[in-house]
Scaffold this motif. Structure first.
Motif, PDB file in Angstrom:
ATOM      1  N   TYR A 163       0.817  -1.211   0.000  1.00  0.00           N
ATOM      2  CA  TYR A 163       0.000   0.000   0.000  1.00  0.00           C
ATOM      3  C   TYR A 163       0.853   1.264   0.000  1.00  0.00           C
ATOM      4  N   ARG A 164       0.171   2.393  -0.258  1.00  0.00           N
ATOM      5  CA  ARG A 164       0.702   3.732  -0.004  1.00  0.00           C
ATOM      6  C   ARG A 164      -0.187   4.368   1.061  1.00  0.00           C
ATOM      7  N   LEU A 165       0.330   5.342   1.776  1.00  0.00           N
ATOM      8  CA  LEU A 165      -0.437   5.930   2.871  1.00  0.00           C
ATOM      9  C   LEU A 165      -1.787   6.465   2.405  1.00  0.00           C
ATOM     10  N   ILE A 166      -1.835   7.052   1.225  1.00  0.00           N
ATOM     11  CA  ILE A 166      -3.075   7.656   0.752  1.00  0.00           C
ATOM     12  C   ILE A 166      -4.170   6.628   0.502  1.00  0.00           C
ATOM     13  N   ASP A 167      -3.796   5.373   0.309  1.00  0.00           N
ATOM     14  CA  ASP A 167      -4.780   4.334  -0.022  1.00  0.00           C
ATOM     15  C   ASP A 167      -5.843   4.164   1.062  1.00  0.00           C
ATOM     16  N   PHE A 168      -5.494   4.432   2.313  1.00  0.00           N
ATOM     17  CA  PHE A 168      -6.431   4.183   3.405  1.00  0.00           C
ATOM     18  C   PHE A 168      -7.554   5.224   3.409  1.00  0.00           C
ATOM     19  N   THR A 169      -7.215   6.485   3.202  1.00  0.00           N
ATOM     20  CA  THR A 169      -8.257   7.506   3.117  1.00  0.00           C
ATOM     21  C   THR A 169      -9.087   7.341   1.852  1.00  0.00           C
ATOM     22  N   LEU A 170      -8.429   7.037   0.736  1.00  0.00           N
ATOM     23  CA  LEU A 170      -9.185   6.812  -0.500  1.00  0.00           C
ATOM     24  C   LEU A 170     -10.122   5.621  -0.363  1.00  0.00           C
ATOM     25  N   SER A 171      -9.667   4.550   0.264  1.00  0.00           N
ATOM     26  CA  SER A 171     -10.529   3.385   0.459  1.00  0.00           C
ATOM     27  C   SER A 171     -11.716   3.726   1.343  1.00  0.00           C
ATOM     28  N   ASN A 172     -11.499   4.539   2.383  1.00  0.00           N
ATOM     29  CA  ASN A 172     -12.617   4.986   3.204  1.00  0.00           C
ATOM     30  C   ASN A 172     -13.651   5.736   2.365  1.00  0.00           C
ATOM     31  N   CYS A 173     -13.164   6.587   1.462  1.00  0.00           N
ATOM     32  CA  CYS A 173     -14.094   7.328   0.595  1.00  0.00           C
ATOM     33  C   CYS A 173     -14.905   6.373  -0.273  1.00  0.00           C
ATOM     34  N   ILE A 174     -14.232   5.473  -0.964  1.00  0.00           N
ATOM     35  CA  ILE A 174     -14.928   4.561  -1.868  1.00  0.00           C
ATOM     36  C   ILE A 174     -15.902   3.673  -1.106  1.00  0.00           C
ATOM     37  N   ASN A 175     -15.469   3.115   0.019  1.00  0.00           N
ATOM     38  CA  ASN A 175     -16.332   2.253   0.811  1.00  0.00           C
ATOM     39  C   ASN A 175     -17.502   3.008   1.435  1.00  0.00           C
ATOM     40  N   SER A 176     -17.355   4.330   1.590  1.00  0.00           N
ATOM     41  CA  SER A 176     -18.427   5.165   2.137  1.00  0.00           C
ATOM     42  C   SER A 176     -19.328   5.733   1.046  1.00  0.00           C
ATOM     43  N   ASP A 177     -19.095   5.336  -0.198  1.00  0.00           N
ATOM     44  CA  ASP A 177     -19.846   5.869  -1.342  1.00  0.00           C
ATOM     45  C   ASP A 177     -19.665   7.371  -1.506  1.00  0.00           C
ATOM     46  N   VAL A 178     -18.508   7.861  -1.141  1.00  0.00           N
ATOM     47  CA  VAL A 178     -18.118   9.237  -1.464  1.00  0.00           C
ATOM     48  C   VAL A 178     -17.209   9.137  -2.684  1.00  0.00           C
ATOM     49  N   ARG A 179     -17.727   9.491  -3.840  1.00  0.00           N
ATOM     50  CA  ARG A 179     -17.042   9.156  -5.089  1.00  0.00           C
ATOM     51  C   ARG A 179     -16.819  10.365  -5.991  1.00  0.00           C
ATOM     52  N   ARG A 180     -16.785  11.524  -5.390  1.00  0.00           N
ATOM     53  CA  ARG A 180     -16.259  12.727  -6.052  1.00  0.00           C
ATOM     54  C   ARG A 180     -15.119  13.215  -5.159  1.00  0.00           C
ATOM     55  N   ILE A 181     -13.921  13.072  -5.640  1.00  0.00           N
ATOM     56  CA  ILE A 181     -12.742  13.239  -4.788  1.00  0.00           C
ATOM     57  C   ILE A 181     -11.719  14.117  -5.503  1.00  0.00           C
ATOM     58  N   LEU A 182     -11.293  15.179  -4.828  1.00  0.00           N
ATOM     59  CA  LEU A 182     -10.196  16.022  -5.298  1.00  0.00           C
ATOM     60  C   LEU A 182      -8.989  15.781  -4.399  1.00  0.00           C
ATOM     61  N   ILE A 183      -7.839  15.541  -5.012  1.00  0.00           N
ATOM     62  CA  ILE A 183      -6.592  15.352  -4.270  1.00  0.00           C
ATOM     63  C   ILE A 183      -5.695  16.556  -4.541  1.00  0.00           C
ATOM     64  N   LEU A 184      -5.381  17.310  -3.505  1.00  0.00           N
ATOM     65  CA  LEU A 184      -4.563  18.515  -3.647  1.00  0.00           C
ATOM     66  C   LEU A 184      -3.114  18.160  -3.370  1.00  0.00           C
ATOM     67  N   THR A 185      -2.285  18.243  -4.403  1.00  0.00           N
ATOM     68  CA  THR A 185      -0.875  17.849  -4.295  1.00  0.00           C
ATOM     69  C   THR A 185       0.021  19.071  -4.385  1.00  0.00           C
ATOM     70  N   GLN A 186       1.284  18.887  -4.017  1.00  0.00           N
ATOM     71  CA  GLN A 186       2.273  19.946  -4.179  1.00  0.00           C
ATOM     72  C   GLN A 186       3.686  19.377  -4.145  1.00  0.00           C
ATOM     73  N   TYR A 187       4.145  18.939  -2.985  1.00  0.00           N
ATOM     74  CA  TYR A 187       5.542  18.565  -2.782  1.00  0.00           C
ATOM     75  C   TYR A 187       5.870  17.240  -3.480  1.00  0.00           C
ATOM     76  N   LYS A 188       6.849  17.240  -4.380  1.00  0.00           N
ATOM     77  CA  LYS A 188       7.398  16.031  -5.006  1.00  0.00           C
ATOM     78  C   LYS A 188       6.313  15.002  -5.301  1.00  0.00           C
ATOM     79  N   SER A 189       5.357  15.404  -6.113  1.00  0.00           N
ATOM     80  CA  SER A 189       4.122  14.640  -6.255  1.00  0.00           C
ATOM     81  C   SER A 189       4.129  13.650  -7.410  1.00  0.00           C
ATOM     82  N   LEU A 190       5.216  13.516  -8.161  1.00  0.00           N
ATOM     83  CA  LEU A 190       5.198  12.668  -9.351  1.00  0.00           C
ATOM     84  C   LEU A 190       4.816  11.233  -9.021  1.00  0.00           C
TER      85      LEU A 190
END
Length: 400
Positions: A35-62
Motif C-alpha cells: 500500500y501507499r499511505l493515501i490508499d487508506f483515506t481513498l478506500s474509506n471514501c470509496i467504501n463510504s460511497d463518497v465518489r467525487r474526490i479532489l486530491i490537492l498535491t504539491q511537494y514532489k508529487s510525481l
C-alpha cells in the motif's frame, strides 16, 4: 446518495518522515507492503460511497500522481464519479500553497463548480477505517455547519493532539492545541476527545472560512490552528463526532504516522499474530495499485542456517527469500533476501536487496537500497550512526 465532495490534503512535505520523503510526497510513502499511505483515506471514501474526490498535491508529487493514475482510475465519469489530482495552479494568487486552508482556498473555484452541499476535508496520511456517511448523518442530525471527527485518548496523551471541549449537546465550545490540562470527553469522562483532522463542512461555511482566512495577514492558513478557532469565535455551529471504528477491534484504531517511529510502529501492528489493524476484512477492503509481479518465492530448505523462510511477516509479490530467515517483518514488492541472512522486526521497502550473511534488526531499509554482503544493522546504534544511517528516537535504523 448525498451531494458530497471529498478533498484530500496531500501536499505536505512530511519533514518528520525524512529520509522516506526525500524523493516523494508523504501520502505516497509505502506502507504495509503493497500500500501507499493515501490508499487508506481513498478506500474509506470509496467504501463510504463518497465518489467525487479532489486530491490537492504539491511537494514532489510525481510518484503520488502516477500511483493515482495507475491504481485509482476505475470510477465511471459518466455517473459523475471521479478521483482528480489538482496541483497548485496559482489561479487566485502567485504563491504555492501556504498551508492546508490556503490549499483549499486556492481551489475554491473547483469546489464551486461541483456545487456540493457538504465537503469533507481529509488528511491523506492517516491509517484508519471510517464510514464518512455515518459522520455526515451526525452532521445533519445536529444541524451542524462544521463537524469535527474526534477519537478518545487518555489525558496523558493530550500534548500530542488538538483537544476539543464539548458541551452536553455535542457542540464544540473550545479547541486547544496540545493542552496540559484538557477538558474531559463528552463521550467518556475518563478520556479526552482529540481531533482526527477529519472535517465535514457545509460548503458555504467552508468557502466563507477559507476566504476570511486568506484575508488575514497573520494566519498560518491551517485548519487546526486557524480555521476551526475562527469558526468557534464566530459562533458557528461546530459539533463533535465520536469516531466509530469499522476495523471492529477491541481498541479503536487511528494512527497519525507523522514520525519515523510512529510509521515503524504502525507497520509492526500489521504483523502481530492477531493484527491490531485488519487488512483482511472483505467488507471494508483497502484498495491500491497492484504491481504486476510474480508470486513470492522461498528457496533452499537445507539443514542449518541456509533456509528460505519467513514467519510472522508480510511478504509481498515479487519477493525472493533465498536461503535467508525473515521474522516479524514486512517485505514490500520486489525484495530479495539472500542466503544466510537474518532479518527481524524490519521494514524492507520496494526493490530492496539484502546481501548474503547480513543481519538486520529494527530497521527501515528505503526503496531500492542494496545492503552489502556481511552487513550488520540495528545491533550497534553508534556504528550505524557512524555509517551515515538515520537513528530515530526509538532506536530504529533508517537505511538509505
Amino acid at each position: 446518495m448525498q451531494n458530497v465532495l471529498a478533498i484530500l490534503l496531500a501536499g505536505g512535505t512530511g519533514e518528520r518522515l525524512f529520509p522516506l520523503t526525500k524523493d516523494t510526497a508523504k501520502p505516497a510513502v509505502p506502507f504495509g507492503g503493497v500500500y501507499r499511505l493515501i490508499d487508506f483515506t481513498l478506500s474509506n471514501c470509496i467504501n463510504s460511497d463518497v465518489r467525487r474526490i479532489l486530491i490537492l498535491t504539491q511537494y514532489k508529487s510525481l510518484e503520488l500522481v502516477r500511483h493515482i493514475r495507475d491504481g485509482w482510475t476505475f470510477l465511471p465519469a459518466e455517473l459523475g464519479e471521479y478521483i482528480e489530482v489538482l496541483p497548485p495552479m496559482k489561479r487566485v494568487h502567485h504563491d504555492w500553497y501556504q498551508g492546508t486552508a490556503d490549499a483549499v482556498f486556492q481551489n475554491f473555484q473547483s469546489i464551486e463548480a461541483e456545487d456540493p452541499d457538504q465537503t469533507l476535508v481529509l488528511g491523506a496520511d492517516h491509517i484508519y477505517k471510517m464510514n464518512y456517511h455515518e459522520m455526515l448523518d451526525w452532521h445533519h442530525r445536529y444541524n451542524a455547519e462544521v463537524t469535527i471527527a474526534s477519537i478518545q485518548v487518555p489525558p496523558e496523551q493530550s500534548p500530542r493532539f488538538g483537544v476539543l471541549e464539548i458541551d452536553p449537546n455535542y457542540r464544540v465550545v473550545g479547541f486547544e492545541e496540545k493542552p496540559q490540562n484538557p477538558k474531559p470527553s463528552r463521550f467518556d469522562p475518563t478520556m479526552v476527545s482529540a481531533s482526527m483532522g477529519v472535517y465535514a463542512f457545509n460548503t458555504d461555511a467552508l468557502l466563507d472560512a477559507v476566504h476570511e482566512d486568506n484575508r488575514d495577514p497573520n494566519s498560518s492558513h491551517d485548519f487546526g490552528k486557524d480555521i476551526i478557532p475562527r469558526c468557534l469565535a464566530q459562533n458557528r455551529r461546530v459539533v463533535a463526532y465520536d469516531f466509530r471504528d469499522i476495523n471492529a477491534k477491541q481498541v479503536r484504531y487511528w494512527r497519525d504516522v507523522g514520525t519515523l517511529d510512529a510509521y515503524y510502529e504502525a507497520n509492526m501492528d500489521l504483523v502481530n499474530v492477531v493484527p491490531e489493524f485488519n487488512l483482511y476484512d472483505k467488507r471494508w477492503p483497502i484498495r491500491t495499485k497492484m504491481a504486476q509481479q510474480p508470486p513470492a518465492k522461498f528457496v533452499f530448505a537445507q539443514e542449518g542456517r541456509r533456509m528460505g523462510v519467513a514467519v510472522d511477516s508480510i511478504v509481498s509479490a515479487g519477493c525472493i527469500v533465498s536461503g535467508g530467515r525473515v521474522t516479524h517483518s514486512i517485505l514490500s514488492p520486489g525484495v530479495r533476501v539472500n542466503s544466510y541472512c537474518e532479518v527481524e522486526y524490519s521494514i524492507l521497502m520496494p526493490d530492496v536487496e539484502i546481501g548474503r550473511y547480513s543481519r538486520i534488526r529494527r530497521a527501515i531499509v528505503n526503496t531500492g537500497v542494496r545492503v552489502a554482503d556481511s552487513s550488520t544493522i540495528g545491533f550497534d546504534l553508534e556504528a550505524d550512526r557512524a555509517a551515515g544511517h538515520t537513528i530515530t528516537e526509538g532506536g530504529v535504523v533508517v537505511v538509505e
